[in-house]
Design a protein around this motif. Structure first.
Motif, PDB file in Angstrom:
ATOM      1  N   VAL A  94       0.842  -1.078   0.133  1.00 40.98           N
ATOM      2  CA  VAL A  94       0.113  -0.045   0.035  1.00 40.98           C
ATOM      3  C   VAL A  94       0.962   1.295   0.100  1.00 40.98           C
ATOM      4  CG1 VAL A  94      -1.902   1.403   1.208  1.00 40.98           C
ATOM      5  CG2 VAL A  94      -1.736  -1.273   1.513  1.00 40.98           C
ATOM      6  N   ARG A  95       0.526   2.210  -0.856  1.00 46.65           N
ATOM      7  CA  ARG A  95       1.407   3.622  -0.912  1.00 46.65           C
ATOM      8  C   ARG A  95       0.279   4.513  -1.251  1.00 46.65           C
ATOM      9  NH1 ARG A  95       5.227   0.121  -4.382  1.00 46.65           N
ATOM     10  NH2 ARG A  95       7.160  -0.265  -3.123  1.00 46.65           N
ATOM     11  N   SER A  96       0.915   5.859  -0.718  1.00 46.29           N
ATOM     12  CA  SER A  96       0.082   6.997  -0.990  1.00 46.29           C
ATOM     13  C   SER A  96       1.190   8.013  -1.498  1.00 46.29           C
ATOM     14  CB  SER A  96      -0.536   7.634   0.102  1.00 46.29           C
ATOM     15  OG  SER A  96      -1.487   6.429   0.700  1.00 46.29           O
ATOM     16  N   ALA A  97       0.603   9.013  -2.372  1.00 47.26           N
ATOM     17  CA  ALA A  97       1.316  10.191  -2.833  1.00 47.26           C
ATOM     18  C   ALA A  97       0.472  11.345  -2.975  1.00 47.26           C
ATOM     19  CB  ALA A  97       1.985   9.971  -4.231  1.00 47.26           C
ATOM     20  N   TRP A  98       1.023  12.603  -2.611  1.00 50.70           N
ATOM     21  CA  TRP A  98       0.492  13.863  -2.716  1.00 50.70           C
ATOM     22  C   TRP A  98       0.759  14.343  -4.135  1.00 50.70           C
ATOM     23  CZ3 TRP A  98      -2.378  16.187   1.257  1.00 50.70           C
ATOM     24  CH2 TRP A  98      -2.076  15.497   2.616  1.00 50.70           C
ATOM     25  N   GLU A  99      -0.126  15.104  -4.794  1.00 54.45           N
ATOM     26  CA  GLU A  99      -0.141  15.472  -6.171  1.00 54.45           C
ATOM     27  C   GLU A  99       0.532  16.970  -6.076  1.00 54.45           C
ATOM     28  OE1 GLU A  99      -3.461  13.160  -8.138  1.00 54.45           O
ATOM     29  OE2 GLU A  99      -3.999  15.026  -7.451  1.00 54.45           O
ATOM     30  N   LEU A 100       1.972  17.104  -5.757  1.00 51.10           N
ATOM     31  CA  LEU A 100       2.745  18.276  -5.640  1.00 51.10           C
ATOM     32  C   LEU A 100       3.855  18.008  -5.324  1.00 51.10           C
ATOM     33  CD1 LEU A 100       1.909  20.459  -2.436  1.00 51.10           C
ATOM     34  CD2 LEU A 100       1.410  17.914  -2.622  1.00 51.10           C
ATOM     35  N   PRO A 101       4.939  18.692  -5.749  1.00 52.26           N
ATOM     36  CA  PRO A 101       6.400  18.523  -5.388  1.00 52.26           C
ATOM     37  C   PRO A 101       6.634  18.383  -3.988  1.00 52.26           C
ATOM     38  CG  PRO A 101       6.076  20.307  -6.923  1.00 52.26           C
ATOM     39  CD  PRO A 101       4.613  20.048  -6.483  1.00 52.26           C
ATOM     40  N   LEU A 102       7.734  17.445  -3.865  1.00 54.29           N
ATOM     41  CA  LEU A 102       8.345  17.457  -2.336  1.00 54.29           C
ATOM     42  C   LEU A 102       9.040  19.287  -2.154  1.00 54.29           C
ATOM     43  CD1 LEU A 102      10.152  14.333  -2.500  1.00 54.29           C
ATOM     44  CD2 LEU A 102       8.283  14.841  -0.856  1.00 54.29           C
ATOM     45  N   GLY A 103       8.810  19.671  -1.170  1.00 54.59           N
ATOM     46  CA  GLY A 103       9.153  21.268  -0.755  1.00 54.59           C
ATOM     47  C   GLY A 103       8.596  22.022  -1.683  1.00 54.59           C
ATOM     48  N   ALA A 104       7.201  21.765  -1.912  1.00 53.75           N
ATOM     49  CA  ALA A 104       6.424  22.746  -2.746  1.00 53.75           C
ATOM     50  C   ALA A 104       6.230  24.017  -1.923  1.00 53.75           C
ATOM     51  CB  ALA A 104       5.203  22.135  -3.102  1.00 53.75           C
ATOM     52  N   GLN A 105       6.212  25.066  -2.640  1.00 52.93           N
ATOM     53  CA  GLN A 105       5.399  26.277  -1.891  1.00 52.93           C
ATOM     54  C   GLN A 105       4.206  26.695  -2.230  1.00 52.93           C
ATOM     55  OE1 GLN A 105       8.214  29.765  -2.665  1.00 52.93           O
ATOM     56  NE2 GLN A 105       9.609  28.978  -1.090  1.00 52.93           N
ATOM     57  N   LEU A 106       3.403  26.888  -1.208  1.00 50.59           N
ATOM     58  CA  LEU A 106       1.985  27.142  -1.602  1.00 50.59           C
ATOM     59  C   LEU A 106       1.503  28.559  -0.861  1.00 50.59           C
ATOM     60  CD1 LEU A 106       0.566  23.604   0.117  1.00 50.59           C
ATOM     61  CD2 LEU A 106       1.281  23.886  -2.176  1.00 50.59           C
ATOM     62  N   ALA A 107       0.664  29.176  -1.990  1.00 45.58           N
ATOM     63  CA  ALA A 107       0.268  30.451  -1.625  1.00 45.58           C
ATOM     64  C   ALA A 107      -0.606  30.345  -0.408  1.00 45.58           C
ATOM     65  CB  ALA A 107      -0.402  31.258  -2.758  1.00 45.58           C
ATOM     66  N   ARG A 108      -0.480  31.281   0.556  1.00 48.88           N
ATOM     67  CA  ARG A 108      -1.283  31.260   1.717  1.00 48.88           C
ATOM     68  C   ARG A 108      -2.742  31.819   1.233  1.00 48.88           C
ATOM     69  NH1 ARG A 108      -0.267  34.552   7.539  1.00 48.88           N
ATOM     70  NH2 ARG A 108      -1.966  33.435   8.612  1.00 48.88           N
ATOM     71  N   ARG A 109      -3.705  30.876   1.584  1.00 47.94           N
ATOM     72  CA  ARG A 109      -5.224  31.295   1.245  1.00 47.94           C
ATOM     73  C   ARG A 109      -5.917  30.843   2.631  1.00 47.94           C
ATOM     74  NH1 ARG A 109      -3.700  28.948  -3.359  1.00 47.94           N
ATOM     75  NH2 ARG A 109      -5.064  27.165  -3.098  1.00 47.94           N
ATOM     76  N   HIS A 110      -7.183  31.470   2.606  1.00 51.32           N
ATOM     77  CA  HIS A 110      -8.303  30.736   3.649  1.00 51.32           C
ATOM     78  C   HIS A 110      -8.351  29.276   3.686  1.00 51.32           C
ATOM     79  CE1 HIS A 110      -9.017  34.719   5.160  1.00 51.32           C
ATOM     80  NE2 HIS A 110      -9.374  35.168   4.156  1.00 51.32           N
ATOM     81  N   ARG A 111      -8.434  28.730   2.062  1.00 45.54           N
ATOM     82  CA  ARG A 111      -8.921  27.274   1.908  1.00 45.54           C
ATOM     83  C   ARG A 111      -7.543  26.952   0.833  1.00 45.54           C
ATOM     84  NH1 ARG A 111     -13.846  25.094   2.734  1.00 45.54           N
ATOM     85  NH2 ARG A 111     -13.672  24.265   0.430  1.00 45.54           N
ATOM     86  N   ILE A 112      -7.088  25.904   1.109  1.00 42.75           N
ATOM     87  CA  ILE A 112      -6.018  25.270  -0.077  1.00 42.75           C
ATOM     88  C   ILE A 112      -6.513  23.864  -0.034  1.00 42.75           C
ATOM     89  CG2 ILE A 112      -3.890  24.579  -0.503  1.00 42.75           C
ATOM     90  CD1 ILE A 112      -2.730  26.993   1.146  1.00 42.75           C
ATOM     91  N   GLU A 113      -6.863  23.491  -1.358  1.00 35.02           N
ATOM     92  CA  GLU A 113      -7.322  22.043  -1.653  1.00 35.02           C
ATOM     93  C   GLU A 113      -6.169  21.231  -2.158  1.00 35.02           C
ATOM     94  OE1 GLU A 113     -10.948  19.279  -3.704  1.00 35.02           O
ATOM     95  OE2 GLU A 113     -10.297  21.095  -4.579  1.00 35.02           O
ATOM     96  N   LEU A 114      -5.833  20.167  -1.233  1.00 36.74           N
ATOM     97  CA  LEU A 114      -4.759  19.350  -1.524  1.00 36.74           C
ATOM     98  C   LEU A 114      -5.265  17.980  -2.102  1.00 36.74           C
ATOM     99  CD1 LEU A 114      -2.557  20.124   1.456  1.00 36.74           C
ATOM    100  CD2 LEU A 114      -2.312  20.860  -0.875  1.00 36.74           C
ATOM    101  N   HIS A 169       6.095  14.339   3.401  1.00 39.12           N
ATOM    102  CA  HIS A 169       6.118  15.497   2.495  1.00 39.12           C
ATOM    103  C   HIS A 169       6.067  17.051   2.995  1.00 39.12           C
ATOM    104  CE1 HIS A 169       4.743  16.076  -1.710  1.00 39.12           C
ATOM    105  NE2 HIS A 169       4.912  17.196  -1.495  1.00 39.12           N
ATOM    106  N   PRO A 170       7.323  17.575   2.773  1.00 40.71           N
ATOM    107  CA  PRO A 170       7.613  18.969   3.128  1.00 40.71           C
ATOM    108  C   PRO A 170       6.928  19.888   2.266  1.00 40.71           C
ATOM    109  CG  PRO A 170       9.436  18.253   2.233  1.00 40.71           C
ATOM    110  CD  PRO A 170       8.697  16.963   2.249  1.00 40.71           C
ATOM    111  N   VAL A 171       6.248  20.789   2.824  1.00 39.32           N
ATOM    112  CA  VAL A 171       5.833  22.146   2.003  1.00 39.32           C
ATOM    113  C   VAL A 171       5.854  23.397   2.935  1.00 39.32           C
ATOM    114  CG1 VAL A 171       3.971  20.864   0.888  1.00 39.32           C
ATOM    115  CG2 VAL A 171       3.507  21.993   2.851  1.00 39.32           C
ATOM    116  N   THR A 172       6.082  24.635   1.917  1.00 40.70           N
ATOM    117  CA  THR A 172       6.004  25.849   3.078  1.00 40.70           C
ATOM    118  C   THR A 172       4.862  26.698   2.498  1.00 40.70           C
ATOM    119  OG1 THR A 172       8.392  25.748   2.870  1.00 40.70           O
ATOM    120  CG2 THR A 172       7.592  27.904   3.212  1.00 40.70           C
ATOM    121  N   VAL A 173       4.221  27.227   3.328  1.00 45.08           N
ATOM    122  CA  VAL A 173       2.945  28.086   2.965  1.00 45.08           C
ATOM    123  C   VAL A 173       3.655  29.617   3.057  1.00 45.08           C
ATOM    124  CG1 VAL A 173       0.804  29.187   3.841  1.00 45.08           C
ATOM    125  CG2 VAL A 173       1.521  26.756   3.962  1.00 45.08           C
ATOM    126  N   VAL A 174       3.660  30.227   1.974  1.00 43.53           N
ATOM    127  CA  VAL A 174       4.150  31.607   1.741  1.00 43.53           C
ATOM    128  C   VAL A 174       2.940  32.771   1.408  1.00 43.53           C
ATOM    129  CG1 VAL A 174       6.492  30.730   0.906  1.00 43.53           C
ATOM    130  CG2 VAL A 174       4.531  31.307  -0.594  1.00 43.53           C
TER     131      VAL A 174
END
Length: 396
Positions: free
Chosen positions: A284-304, A391-396
């Motif tokens: 069994v495995r899982s993956a997020w559909e975004l790069p490792l270390g992705a930068q995400l724009a800060r919003r009230h709601r972020i759908e991942l 999975h690391p991400v940064t909210v900017v």
């Protein structure tokens, strides 16, 4: 039967073969070949925004996956080659079926195979070493092999014929236990040793269960990199078992072996015993559909979004953490009730994320009750990394 010995079924099969040959020629003619990093091991285009090019292998980038699309387009599917992609003439292609457990040796053309009842199956297709790099980056353990992240996987719909139908027509004895599938790619040599063509045996029970002889993927002829003109497909099993460019099937009353099930594709080293069995069903495995270390724009709601899969059956539940494992919630599954053995898409809404660095986690459970662990036990070849990936991400 007609007076000249040609049946209506034969005529229909020949017509289908001709139509498919024309379709194949058109499809391949429209394919862009290239002579850059991965060539000549891989023939299809490997644009850097969609692939990590390892030379003989190529990994799909998760950031390029369209969350709205369930099946993996053939041009976007990862490639795992031991040597190079061969060029095979479909018009002269033959599949040799032989062995002490088959009534008589046969050499089957694509036209012969198309005379059988057509079959179609949707499966997750995955390299055994998918996730291998996380042994080092997440667990601090050195392993050998291509440093895949989680992109050596895809879900596709195969078109072909059931191997069981072919075996029954050829007459296989009741004492058959093993089938060795051998590819037509060049011999594999490493460390000064020539191991011959890629080949691997599998049980006769798997052959009669759900094995497929496939000539198509997602309604198109196979691309050369994915096994054109014919490949074996063993649904749910390690990718190496689904031999590409299938040249022969040896049906035997004794257990067959090859380096690909004795030397490789077994769990060795660490706490594993010397006689650990060959690998078969994928974990069994899982993956997020975004790069490792992705930068995400800060919003009230972020759908991942992401995907989870298992070789043993559908996914029952996916839990996610947006704070490095401190808290967990259940993700929304999008593909409940979908037929076949493909993956499950899922999503989660992240409300009011704080600026800064975060660690995302996803943990799936399949219908057999198998759940991703926190740590994967070490093995020297880095197979079956099924632990929850940080999975690391940064909210900017």
């Amino acid at each position: 039967m007609s007076r000249n010995g040609i049946t209506r079924r034969t005529l229909l099969a020949a017509a289908a073969a001709g139509a498919t040959a024309a379709s194949t020629a058109g499809f391949l003619a429209g394919t862009t070949w290239r002579a850059v990093a991965g060539a000549p091991a891989i023939l299809k285009a490997l644009p850097p925004e969609r692939f990590v090019d390892f030379g003989t292998n190529a990994e799909t980038r998760w950031a390029s996956v369209d969350p709205r699309r369930y099946l993996t387009p053939q041009p976007d599917l990862f490639v795992r080659n031991h040597t190079v992609t061969p060029t095979i003439d479909a018009s002269s292609y033959r599949l040799r079926v032989f062995g002490d457990a088959v009534r008589r040796e046969r050499s089957l053309s694509l036209r012969d195979l198309r005379g059988f009842r057509p079959a179609e199956v949707t499966t997750v297709h995955e390299c055994t070493g998918n996730g291998r790099s996380f042994f080092a980056s997440q667990q601090g353990e050195s392993v050998s092999g291509t440093a895949w992240t989680l992109g050596a996987v895809g879900t596709v719909t195969w078109q072909g014929v059931r191997l069981a139908d072919v075996l029954r027509a050829l007459g296989v004895s009741r004492d058959a236990v093993s089938i060795q599938a051998t590819g037509l790619d060049p011999s594999y040599a490493t460390g000064g040793v020539d191991y011959g063509p890629v080949r691997r045996p599998f049980p006769i029970t798997k052959a009669y269960d759900d094995a497929l002889l496939a000539w198509g993927m997602n309604g198109q002829p196979l691309l050369p990199d994915h096994g054109y003109p014919l490949r074996l497909v063993l649904p749910g099993w390690v990718g190496i078992a689904s031999i590409k460019w299938l040249g022969s099937l040896e049906v035997s009353s004794t257990e067959l072996t090859s380096p690909w099930n004795t030397k490789w594709y077994r769990l060795t080293g660490g706490s594993y015993p010397a006689d650990a069995p060959p690998l078969s069903v994928n974990p069994v495995r899982s993956a997020w559909e975004l790069p490792l270390g992705a930068q995400l724009a800060r919003r009230h709601r972020i759908e991942l979004t992401g995907r989870s899969w298992s070789g043993a059956g559908p996914i029952k539940r996916v839990e996610v953490s947006l704070d490095g494992g401190a808290t967990w919630r259940t993700a929304k599954l999008a593909d409940r009730g979908r037929r076949g053995a493909g993956w499950s898409r899922w999503s989660v809404v992240w409300k009011h994320p704080a600026a800064g660095e975060h660690t995302l986690l996803a943990r799936a459970t399949d219908v057999r009750g198998r759940t991703q662990p926190d740590v994967t036990p070490y093995n020297s070849n880095g197979y079956f990394f099924d632990a929850v990936v940080r999975h690391p991400v940064t909210v900017v």
